[in-house]
Motif scaffolding. Sequence first.
Motif, PDB file in Angstrom:
ATOM      1  N   ASN A  51       0.737  -1.240   0.296  1.00 51.68           N
ATOM      2  CA  ASN A  51      -0.079   0.032  -0.338  1.00 51.68           C
ATOM      3  C   ASN A  51       0.744   1.607   0.245  1.00 51.68           C
ATOM      4  O   ASN A  51       2.434   1.142   0.356  1.00 51.68           O
ATOM      5  CB  ASN A  51      -1.112   0.357   0.781  1.00 51.68           C
ATOM      6  N   MET A  52       0.528   2.387  -0.606  1.00 52.63           N
ATOM      7  CA  MET A  52       0.813   3.582  -0.807  1.00 52.63           C
ATOM      8  C   MET A  52       0.182   4.271   0.806  1.00 52.63           C
ATOM      9  O   MET A  52      -0.378   3.835   0.981  1.00 52.63           O
ATOM     10  CB  MET A  52       0.870   4.840  -1.503  1.00 52.63           C
ATOM     11  N   VAL A  53       1.546   4.437   0.963  1.00 57.18           N
ATOM     12  CA  VAL A  53       1.316   5.076   2.804  1.00 57.18           C
ATOM     13  C   VAL A  53       1.967   7.042   2.670  1.00 57.18           C
ATOM     14  O   VAL A  53       3.220   7.033   2.493  1.00 57.18           O
ATOM     15  CB  VAL A  53       2.215   4.389   3.832  1.00 57.18           C
ATOM     16  N   ARG A  54       0.759   7.981   3.413  1.00 60.56           N
ATOM     17  CA  ARG A  54       1.767   9.142   3.107  1.00 60.56           C
ATOM     18  C   ARG A  54       2.236   9.909   4.258  1.00 60.56           C
ATOM     19  O   ARG A  54       1.668   9.354   5.391  1.00 60.56           O
ATOM     20  CB  ARG A  54       0.585  10.368   3.329  1.00 60.56           C
ATOM     21  N   ILE A  55       3.270   9.524   4.546  1.00 63.31           N
ATOM     22  CA  ILE A  55       4.383  10.081   6.430  1.00 63.31           C
ATOM     23  C   ILE A  55       4.724  11.423   6.429  1.00 63.31           C
ATOM     24  O   ILE A  55       4.550  11.653   5.279  1.00 63.31           O
ATOM     25  CB  ILE A  55       5.526   8.673   6.067  1.00 63.31           C
ATOM     26  N   ASP A  56       3.992  12.414   7.120  1.00 59.93           N
ATOM     27  CA  ASP A  56       4.058  13.292   7.742  1.00 59.93           C
ATOM     28  C   ASP A  56       5.944  13.715   7.363  1.00 59.93           C
ATOM     29  O   ASP A  56       6.641  12.714   8.427  1.00 59.93           O
ATOM     30  CB  ASP A  56       3.609  13.965   8.746  1.00 59.93           C
TER      31      ASP A  56
END
Length: 180
Positions: A51-56
């Motif tokens: 899965n694509m995951v956005r990390i701040d």
Amino acid sequence: MSSQERTLLTTQREVLGRLVPVGTPVTVPAHSFVTLTQALGGNYTIVHAGNMVRIDGTDADALGLEPLDLKFEDPQDGSVVEAYVWEALGTVFDPEVPVDLVNLGLVYDVVIDQAQGSVAITMTLTAPGCGMGDVLVGDVRARVACVPNVKTVAVNLVFSPPWSREMMSEEAQLATGMFY
């Protein structure tokens, strides 16, 4: 790292992220192998468990990276510099597309009230049902708040007129292969 490179990393600690494009919170465990697919504007897009995951960007250390440190020269007269506001907006990137919100054409208007130190931004999303909308709005608020003398940031999310690729800058259209 350019937006086109893929880099294998190991998470240094457990980190909270958001599934792209739905925005659902997900926890990436410490010592997980992840693939960094985008590192632009101080935020990161990784692939974890398919899965694509956005990390701040505030969690850059979890990926073994340095956080973005936005700094602007203080104008000393108490004013909010509009160019700085646009520069801050240009550091917010779509988590799926390696293009910032300004060049995507998602920012429709910026209004500065110098007396109040407030900035009002009217913007849209590439799709009304984008699950990352709240995350992007939060990024806009946080980045513009880094501009000297900004006391408040209001973001008005609109869907009229609807976004279309014609709103993108020519550079963004070229970068995404949407120039024709």
